[in-house]
Design a protein around this motif. Structure first.
Motif, PDB file in Angstrom:
ATOM      1  N   GLY A  63       0.815  -1.212   0.000  1.00  0.00           N
ATOM      2  CA  GLY A  63       0.000   0.000   0.000  1.00  0.00           C
ATOM      3  C   GLY A  63       0.845   1.257   0.000  1.00  0.00           C
ATOM      4  N   GLN A  64       1.971   1.233   0.724  1.00  0.00           N
ATOM      5  CA  GLN A  64       2.860   2.396   0.708  1.00  0.00           C
ATOM      6  C   GLN A  64       3.467   2.611  -0.684  1.00  0.00           C
ATOM      7  OE1 GLN A  64       5.474   3.137   4.190  1.00  0.00           O
ATOM      8  NE2 GLN A  64       4.700   1.194   4.968  1.00  0.00           N
ATOM      9  N   LEU A  65       3.741   1.525  -1.389  1.00  0.00           N
ATOM     10  CA  LEU A  65       4.257   1.654  -2.756  1.00  0.00           C
ATOM     11  C   LEU A  65       3.197   2.253  -3.676  1.00  0.00           C
ATOM     12  CD1 LEU A  65       6.228  -1.701  -3.227  1.00  0.00           C
ATOM     13  CD2 LEU A  65       7.096   0.517  -2.468  1.00  0.00           C
ATOM     14  N   VAL A  66       1.945   1.858  -3.492  1.00  0.00           N
ATOM     15  CA  VAL A  66       0.849   2.419  -4.284  1.00  0.00           C
ATOM     16  C   VAL A  66       0.743   3.921  -4.041  1.00  0.00           C
ATOM     17  CG1 VAL A  66      -1.667   2.489  -4.555  1.00  0.00           C
ATOM     18  CG2 VAL A  66      -0.483   0.297  -4.465  1.00  0.00           C
ATOM     19  N   ARG A  67       0.778   4.314  -2.775  1.00  0.00           N
ATOM     20  CA  ARG A  67       0.666   5.739  -2.459  1.00  0.00           C
ATOM     21  C   ARG A  67       1.850   6.520  -3.042  1.00  0.00           C
ATOM     22  NH1 ARG A  67      -2.500   8.803   0.357  1.00  0.00           N
ATOM     23  NH2 ARG A  67      -3.672   7.025   1.164  1.00  0.00           N
ATOM     24  N   ALA A  68       3.052   5.959  -2.944  1.00  0.00           N
ATOM     25  CA  ALA A  68       4.222   6.631  -3.512  1.00  0.00           C
ATOM     26  C   ALA A  68       4.079   6.770  -5.022  1.00  0.00           C
ATOM     27  CB  ALA A  68       5.495   5.854  -3.170  1.00  0.00           C
ATOM     28  N   LEU A  69       3.535   5.757  -5.680  1.00  0.00           N
ATOM     29  CA  LEU A  69       3.331   5.833  -7.132  1.00  0.00           C
ATOM     30  C   LEU A  69       2.379   6.971  -7.492  1.00  0.00           C
ATOM     31  CD1 LEU A  69       3.087   2.041  -8.058  1.00  0.00           C
ATOM     32  CD2 LEU A  69       4.573   3.708  -9.188  1.00  0.00           C
ATOM     33  N   THR A  70       1.281   7.081  -6.772  1.00  0.00           N
ATOM     34  CA  THR A  70       0.319   8.147  -7.089  1.00  0.00           C
ATOM     35  C   THR A  70       0.926   9.523  -6.843  1.00  0.00           C
ATOM     36  OG1 THR A  70      -0.694   8.043  -4.869  1.00  0.00           O
ATOM     37  CG2 THR A  70      -1.694   6.703  -6.611  1.00  0.00           C
ATOM     38  N   GLU A  71       1.718   9.654  -5.797  1.00  0.00           N
ATOM     39  CA  GLU A  71       2.346  10.949  -5.516  1.00  0.00           C
ATOM     40  C   GLU A  71       3.339  11.313  -6.610  1.00  0.00           C
ATOM     41  OE1 GLU A  71       4.039  10.781  -1.652  1.00  0.00           O
ATOM     42  OE2 GLU A  71       2.110  10.692  -0.622  1.00  0.00           O
ATOM     43  N   GLY A 166     -15.689 -10.270 -18.394  1.00  0.00           N
ATOM     44  CA  GLY A 166     -16.061 -10.375 -16.989  1.00  0.00           C
ATOM     45  C   GLY A 166     -15.229 -11.354 -16.198  1.00  0.00           C
ATOM     46  N   THR A 167     -14.031 -11.688 -16.669  1.00  0.00           N
ATOM     47  CA  THR A 167     -13.127 -12.564 -15.940  1.00  0.00           C
ATOM     48  C   THR A 167     -11.794 -11.848 -15.754  1.00  0.00           C
ATOM     49  OG1 THR A 167     -12.383 -13.592 -18.005  1.00  0.00           O
ATOM     50  CG2 THR A 167     -14.194 -14.662 -16.822  1.00  0.00           C
ATOM     51  N   TYR A 168     -11.040 -12.270 -14.737  1.00  0.00           N
ATOM     52  CA  TYR A 168      -9.738 -11.652 -14.492  1.00  0.00           C
ATOM     53  C   TYR A 168      -8.681 -12.257 -15.396  1.00  0.00           C
ATOM     54  CZ  TYR A 168     -11.314  -9.002 -10.461  1.00  0.00           C
ATOM     55  OH  TYR A 168     -11.957  -8.098  -9.663  1.00  0.00           O
ATOM     56  N   GLU A 169      -7.862 -11.365 -15.941  1.00  0.00           N
ATOM     57  CA  GLU A 169      -6.757 -11.761 -16.793  1.00  0.00           C
ATOM     58  C   GLU A 169      -5.469 -11.207 -16.195  1.00  0.00           C
ATOM     59  OE1 GLU A 169      -7.828  -9.859 -20.403  1.00  0.00           O
ATOM     60  OE2 GLU A 169      -9.597 -11.135 -20.748  1.00  0.00           O
ATOM     61  N   GLU A 170      -4.439 -12.042 -16.137  1.00  0.00           N
ATOM     62  CA  GLU A 170      -3.162 -11.576 -15.598  1.00  0.00           C
ATOM     63  C   GLU A 170      -2.551 -10.556 -16.557  1.00  0.00           C
ATOM     64  OE1 GLU A 170       0.962 -13.364 -13.663  1.00  0.00           O
ATOM     65  OE2 GLU A 170      -0.685 -14.706 -14.245  1.00  0.00           O
ATOM     66  N   ARG A 171      -2.086  -9.447 -16.003  1.00  0.00           N
ATOM     67  CA  ARG A 171      -1.530  -8.362 -16.812  1.00  0.00           C
ATOM     68  C   ARG A 171      -0.166  -7.929 -16.279  1.00  0.00           C
ATOM     69  NH1 ARG A 171      -5.679  -5.274 -19.183  1.00  0.00           N
ATOM     70  NH2 ARG A 171      -7.221  -6.716 -20.053  1.00  0.00           N
ATOM     71  N   SER A 172       0.677  -7.524 -17.200  1.00  0.00           N
ATOM     72  CA  SER A 172       1.955  -6.900 -16.837  1.00  0.00           C
ATOM     73  C   SER A 172       2.346  -5.993 -17.994  1.00  0.00           C
ATOM     74  CB  SER A 172       3.032  -7.946 -16.607  1.00  0.00           C
ATOM     75  OG  SER A 172       4.254  -7.344 -16.246  1.00  0.00           O
ATOM     76  N   VAL A 180       5.011   0.097 -13.974  1.00  0.00           N
ATOM     77  CA  VAL A 180       5.549  -0.946 -13.110  1.00  0.00           C
ATOM     78  C   VAL A 180       4.993  -2.322 -13.482  1.00  0.00           C
ATOM     79  CG1 VAL A 180       5.958   0.586 -11.160  1.00  0.00           C
ATOM     80  CG2 VAL A 180       3.757  -0.567 -11.371  1.00  0.00           C
ATOM     81  N   ALA A 181       5.842  -3.330 -13.275  1.00  0.00           N
ATOM     82  CA  ALA A 181       5.481  -4.725 -13.468  1.00  0.00           C
ATOM     83  C   ALA A 181       5.705  -5.464 -12.153  1.00  0.00           C
ATOM     84  CB  ALA A 181       6.324  -5.333 -14.586  1.00  0.00           C
ATOM     85  N   PRO A 182       5.091  -6.628 -11.959  1.00  0.00           N
ATOM     86  CA  PRO A 182       5.207  -7.342 -10.680  1.00  0.00           C
ATOM     87  C   PRO A 182       6.635  -7.606 -10.212  1.00  0.00           C
ATOM     88  CG  PRO A 182       3.416  -8.267 -11.952  1.00  0.00           C
ATOM     89  CD  PRO A 182       4.107  -7.276 -12.851  1.00  0.00           C
ATOM     90  N   PRO A 183       7.565  -8.071 -11.068  1.00  0.00           N
ATOM     91  CA  PRO A 183       8.917  -8.346 -10.550  1.00  0.00           C
ATOM     92  C   PRO A 183       9.591  -7.118  -9.948  1.00  0.00           C
ATOM     93  CG  PRO A 183       8.618  -9.347 -12.711  1.00  0.00           C
ATOM     94  CD  PRO A 183       7.442  -8.447 -12.489  1.00  0.00           C
ATOM     95  N   GLU A 184       9.282  -5.948 -10.482  1.00  0.00           N
ATOM     96  CA  GLU A 184       9.909  -4.724  -9.982  1.00  0.00           C
ATOM     97  C   GLU A 184       9.400  -4.388  -8.581  1.00  0.00           C
ATOM     98  OE1 GLU A 184      10.316  -2.896 -14.478  1.00  0.00           O
ATOM     99  OE2 GLU A 184       8.555  -2.481 -13.259  1.00  0.00           O
ATOM    100  N   TRP A 207      13.609   5.500  -8.122  1.00  0.00           N
ATOM    101  CA  TRP A 207      13.453   4.608  -9.282  1.00  0.00           C
ATOM    102  C   TRP A 207      12.288   5.064 -10.159  1.00  0.00           C
ATOM    103  CZ3 TRP A 207       9.413   1.085 -10.377  1.00  0.00           C
ATOM    104  CH2 TRP A 207       9.668   0.195 -11.417  1.00  0.00           C
ATOM    105  N   ILE A 208      11.173   5.445  -9.535  1.00  0.00           N
ATOM    106  CA  ILE A 208      10.013   5.916 -10.301  1.00  0.00           C
ATOM    107  C   ILE A 208      10.359   7.203 -11.047  1.00  0.00           C
ATOM    108  CG2 ILE A 208       7.708   6.941 -10.076  1.00  0.00           C
ATOM    109  CD1 ILE A 208       7.668   3.956 -10.026  1.00  0.00           C
ATOM    110  N   ARG A 209      11.037   8.121 -10.374  1.00  0.00           N
ATOM    111  CA  ARG A 209      11.401   9.388 -11.033  1.00  0.00           C
ATOM    112  C   ARG A 209      12.295   9.139 -12.237  1.00  0.00           C
ATOM    113  NH1 ARG A 209      12.683  12.146  -5.216  1.00  0.00           N
ATOM    114  NH2 ARG A 209      10.497  12.339  -4.549  1.00  0.00           N
ATOM    115  N   GLN A 210      13.167   8.155 -12.121  1.00  0.00           N
ATOM    116  CA  GLN A 210      14.034   7.819 -13.244  1.00  0.00           C
ATOM    117  C   GLN A 210      13.212   7.223 -14.384  1.00  0.00           C
ATOM    118  OE1 GLN A 210      16.883   4.622 -12.579  1.00  0.00           O
ATOM    119  NE2 GLN A 210      18.409   5.729 -13.784  1.00  0.00           N
TER     120      GLN A 210
END
Length: 220
Positions: A63-71, A166-172, A180-184, A207-210
């Motif tokens: 959740g902290q990573l999500v908030r940092a991404l939005t900021e 109407g079904t979930y599909e894995e995305r990256s 961002v992708a999951p491994p990162e 890293w995000i700023r870069q």
């Protein structure tokens, strides 16, 4: 409720069968002052879970990573924490580990109570599967219309988006955060084994700023 059979699945989980919607909502009200207890309801089956420390720690840091991404990306955000998401018509309800309104933040801003009959579901939910639920929570998210779910199922992290069928599909990468992708994200999550969290967040922001920095024009 005295006739409802129950069985203990693990030390931190109890499953009840034949539970009607009214009983589920009464239990939600009764446990309102116990935020550490999570209820998942799926058409008569009720699971009651007390999350482990490691579970909440992983959810909180994601959740902290999500908030940092939005900021860093200049996006709005409204945190829903582990708010109860439920629809009587669907006969389903759950509490995500964390959830956020981002694209729909303006529609939920200032609201004190969530009503999914009129309010949009969170744009993003976080699920940490350290101990597997006895219910299919992804099916509940699908029924409630949550567009994106991040699912941490050690040792893997995956992003799922609700597709046109109407079904979930894995995305990256993430539909919400194409940077961002999951491994990162998993790499920063695992740094907590050797570094303190504020330092990791500083590294993540750098890293995000870069990643989003404008590229210099090509020289002829």
């Amino acid at each position: 409720m005295s006739t409802v059979p129950a069985r203990s699945v693990s030390g931190n989980r109890l499953v009840l069968y034949g539970v009607d919607w009214e009983t589920y909502t009464r239990l939600l009200r009764a446990l309102d002052e116990r935020p550490g207890v999570r209820l998942t309801y799926d058409r008569g089956t009720l699971e009651i879970v007390v999350p482990l420390l490691e579970h909440d720690s992983d959810a909180d840091f994601l959740g902290q990573l999500v908030r940092a991404l939005t900021e860093e990306l200049g996006l709005p955000i409204k945190s829903g924490g582990s708010v109860t998401l439920r629809r009587r018509r669907k006969q389903r309800g759950l509490e995500p580990d964390r959830c956020y309104w981002i694209a729909n933040e303006r529609h939920i801003r200032g609201k004190q109570r969530l009503d999914l009959r009129v309010d949009p579901p969170p744009d993003l939910a976080i699920e940490v599967d350290l101990t597997r639920s006895s219910l299919n929570r992804m099916n509940i998210y699908r029924a409630l219309g949550v567009p994106e779910v991040w699912r941490l199922d050690e040792p893997a992290l995956a992003f799922y988006a609700l597709g046109p069928k109407g079904t979930y599909e894995e995305r990256s990468p993430s539909p919400t955060f194409p940077q961002v992708a999951p491994p990162e994200l998993l790499r920063f999550l695992r740094l907590r084994d050797t570094e303190e969290e504020n330092e990791i967040l500083r590294q993540f922001r750098a890293w995000i700023r870069q990643r989003i920095a404008p590229q210099p024009p090509l020289t002829p």
